[in-house]
Design a protein around this motif. Structure first.
Motif, PDB file in Angstrom:
ATOM      1  N   ALA A 214      -4.278   6.415   0.569  1.00 51.13           N
ATOM      2  CA  ALA A 214      -3.449   6.483  -0.639  1.00 51.13           C
ATOM      3  C   ALA A 214      -4.305   6.712  -1.877  1.00 51.13           C
ATOM      4  O   ALA A 214      -3.913   7.450  -2.785  1.00 51.13           O
ATOM      5  CB  ALA A 214      -2.630   5.199  -0.783  1.00 51.13           C
ATOM      6  N   GLU A 234       9.058   7.171  -8.357  1.00 51.18           N
ATOM      7  CA  GLU A 234       8.621   6.584  -7.087  1.00 51.18           C
ATOM      8  C   GLU A 234       8.709   7.606  -5.955  1.00 51.18           C
ATOM      9  O   GLU A 234       7.841   7.649  -5.079  1.00 51.18           O
ATOM     10  CB  GLU A 234       9.467   5.359  -6.756  1.00 51.18           C
ATOM     11  N   SER A 235       9.714   8.452  -5.983  1.00 51.17           N
ATOM     12  CA  SER A 235       9.849   9.442  -4.918  1.00 51.17           C
ATOM     13  C   SER A 235       8.721  10.472  -4.989  1.00 51.17           C
ATOM     14  O   SER A 235       8.257  10.967  -3.948  1.00 51.17           O
ATOM     15  CB  SER A 235      11.208  10.138  -4.997  1.00 51.17           C
ATOM     16  N   ILE A 237       5.637   9.856  -6.045  1.00 50.96           N
ATOM     17  CA  ILE A 237       4.445   9.186  -5.511  1.00 50.96           C
ATOM     18  C   ILE A 237       4.540   9.094  -3.991  1.00 50.96           C
ATOM     19  O   ILE A 237       3.574   9.367  -3.268  1.00 50.96           O
ATOM     20  CB  ILE A 237       4.300   7.781  -6.120  1.00 50.96           C
ATOM     21  N   GLN A 238       5.706   8.725  -3.493  1.00 45.59           N
ATOM     22  CA  GLN A 238       5.900   8.568  -2.056  1.00 45.59           C
ATOM     23  C   GLN A 238       5.731   9.887  -1.319  1.00 45.59           C
ATOM     24  O   GLN A 238       5.355   9.914  -0.142  1.00 45.59           O
ATOM     25  CB  GLN A 238       7.284   7.982  -1.784  1.00 45.59           C
ATOM     26  N   VAL A 243       0.372   8.253   1.060  1.00 45.94           N
ATOM     27  CA  VAL A 243       0.974   7.115   0.362  1.00 45.94           C
ATOM     28  C   VAL A 243       2.130   6.578   1.204  1.00 45.94           C
ATOM     29  O   VAL A 243       3.159   7.236   1.361  1.00 45.94           O
ATOM     30  CB  VAL A 243       1.479   7.514  -1.035  1.00 45.94           C
ATOM     31  N   PRO A 245       4.326   2.778   2.780  1.00 48.11           N
ATOM     32  CA  PRO A 245       4.965   1.560   2.270  1.00 48.11           C
ATOM     33  C   PRO A 245       3.972   0.536   1.734  1.00 48.11           C
ATOM     34  O   PRO A 245       4.241  -0.130   0.732  1.00 48.11           O
ATOM     35  CB  PRO A 245       5.711   1.019   3.499  1.00 48.11           C
ATOM     36  N   LEU A 248       2.811   1.686  -1.726  1.00 43.93           N
ATOM     37  CA  LEU A 248       3.906   1.577  -2.691  1.00 43.93           C
ATOM     38  C   LEU A 248       4.162   0.129  -3.080  1.00 43.93           C
ATOM     39  O   LEU A 248       4.395  -0.192  -4.250  1.00 43.93           O
ATOM     40  CB  LEU A 248       5.185   2.184  -2.105  1.00 43.93           C
ATOM     41  N   ARG A 249       4.114  -0.757  -2.095  1.00 46.99           N
ATOM     42  CA  ARG A 249       4.358  -2.178  -2.375  1.00 46.99           C
ATOM     43  C   ARG A 249       3.337  -2.725  -3.362  1.00 46.99           C
ATOM     44  O   ARG A 249       3.681  -3.422  -4.326  1.00 46.99           O
ATOM     45  CB  ARG A 249       4.327  -2.974  -1.071  1.00 46.99           C
ATOM     46  N   LEU A 251       1.436  -0.957  -5.429  1.00 43.15           N
ATOM     47  CA  LEU A 251       1.592  -0.297  -6.719  1.00 43.15           C
ATOM     48  C   LEU A 251       2.700  -0.962  -7.526  1.00 43.15           C
ATOM     49  O   LEU A 251       2.547  -1.211  -8.730  1.00 43.15           O
ATOM     50  CB  LEU A 251       1.902   1.190  -6.518  1.00 43.15           C
ATOM     51  N   ARG A 252       3.830  -1.248  -6.874  1.00 44.59           N
ATOM     52  CA  ARG A 252       4.933  -1.920  -7.580  1.00 44.59           C
ATOM     53  C   ARG A 252       4.490  -3.268  -8.123  1.00 44.59           C
ATOM     54  O   ARG A 252       4.789  -3.628  -9.272  1.00 44.59           O
ATOM     55  CB  ARG A 252       6.122  -2.117  -6.644  1.00 44.59           C
ATOM     56  N   PHE A 262       7.849   2.789 -12.531  1.00 43.30           N
ATOM     57  CA  PHE A 262       7.930   4.204 -12.215  1.00 43.30           C
ATOM     58  C   PHE A 262       8.954   4.879 -13.138  1.00 43.30           C
ATOM     59  O   PHE A 262       9.941   4.259 -13.548  1.00 43.30           O
ATOM     60  CB  PHE A 262       8.370   4.408 -10.766  1.00 43.30           C
TER      61      PHE A 262
END
Length: 273
Positions: A214, A234-235, A237-238, A243, A245, A248-249, A251-252, A262
């Motif tokens: 990532a 977010e979409s 980045i995903q 990258v 889950p 993303l977790r 990052l959040r 985001f």
């Protein structure tokens, strides 16, 4: 400690941890450098397992008292239990240090310190060569850099840690990069940097530890600070290859702690219940 625990400590939701040790491994007043900043040890007490309560479990971030006790019994159940008080003590001072461009007097002092390290080294001068190599090959595995220097990996990492303490380098999920402070020192001394034209990373909050794949995905798109990530949805980045889950977790979590979010996904419709 896991990233989730560190985030909870920073938020003030967790202020104790429980460990089975033969003897205390930390001292009151110690400030540990972590991915979220400094965490201070406020107390260390040996406690019987039978004295643990549901309130202890909540303060440690455990789902229940049973979960806490089960976790303690998984490894070394014969060892005593210690309750460690924890407190978030602020950002890592090295973060601000590496972003601060030194004046001429500071550069002279840093240069003298680097000279002392070189003179004390049994293998010869290494400080400028290491800084130049990191500048040339950012985000490169430490073993590969060590090989380029003709050094073993442990001793190379130990040397880089010395430079990091003075804010001259910054650790990444993969390898390192030169800080604005380190670049200023090399430029002032007139070293022929192959990447002199590279833009110095802008000030801001660095990416959390989100894994090598990532990190490569984000940095390849010039995303090296959380503020830059907040400029995308977010979409978006995903959709970057690498990258998942886990990234993303984290990052959040890091963005929530920094008061960032985001960008709204223009393709997302309103939520329905």
């Amino acid at each position: 400690m896991r990233p989730e625990e560190l985030a909870a400590i920073r938020a003030g939701d967790v202020d104790v941890a429980f460990r089975r040790w033969e003897r205390p491994r930390v001292k009151v007043g110690t400030r540990m450098r972590t991915a979220v900043g400094l965490v201070e040890i406020t107390s260390v007490d040996r406690v019987p397992v039978s004295s643990l309560t549901a309130a202890d479990a909540r303060r440690a971030g455990a789902a229940s008292l049973a979960t806490l006790r089960h976790g303690l019994d998984r490894l070394h159940p014969d060892r005593p239990v210690y309750r460690i008080g924890l407190r978030y003590a602020g950002v890592d001072p090295r973060q601000a240090l590496r972003e601060a461009v030194p004046d001429a007097a500071e550069i002279a002092a840093i240069g003298a310190w680097l000279d002392r390290l070189d003179r004390a080294s049994p293998t010869g001068p290494w400080t400028r060569a290491t800084l130049l190599l990191i500048d040339e090959l950012p985000a490169t595995r430490a073993p590969d850099l060590a090989q380029r220097m003709g050094r073993d990996t442990p001793s190379f990492k130990q040397n880089v840690r010395k430079l990091k303490e003075r804010g001259l380098t910054e650790s990444l999920d993969i390898g390192y990069r030169l800080s604005a402070r380190g670049a200023a020192v090399l430029d002032h001394e007139g070293h022929p940097r192959s990447n002199r034209g590279r833009v110095v990373p802008e000030a801001g909050i660095p990416l959390p530890h989100i894994g090598a794949a990532a990190t490569r995905a984000l940095t390849a798109h010039g995303l090296v600070r959380l503020e830059q990530v907040a400029g995308l949805s977010e979409s978006e980045i995903q959709a970057l290859h690498g990258v998942g889950p886990y990234a993303l977790r984290h990052l959040r979590t890091a963005m929530d702690a920094a008061g960032l979010a985001f960008r709204d996904d223009p393709g997302a419709g309103p939520e329905t219940s």
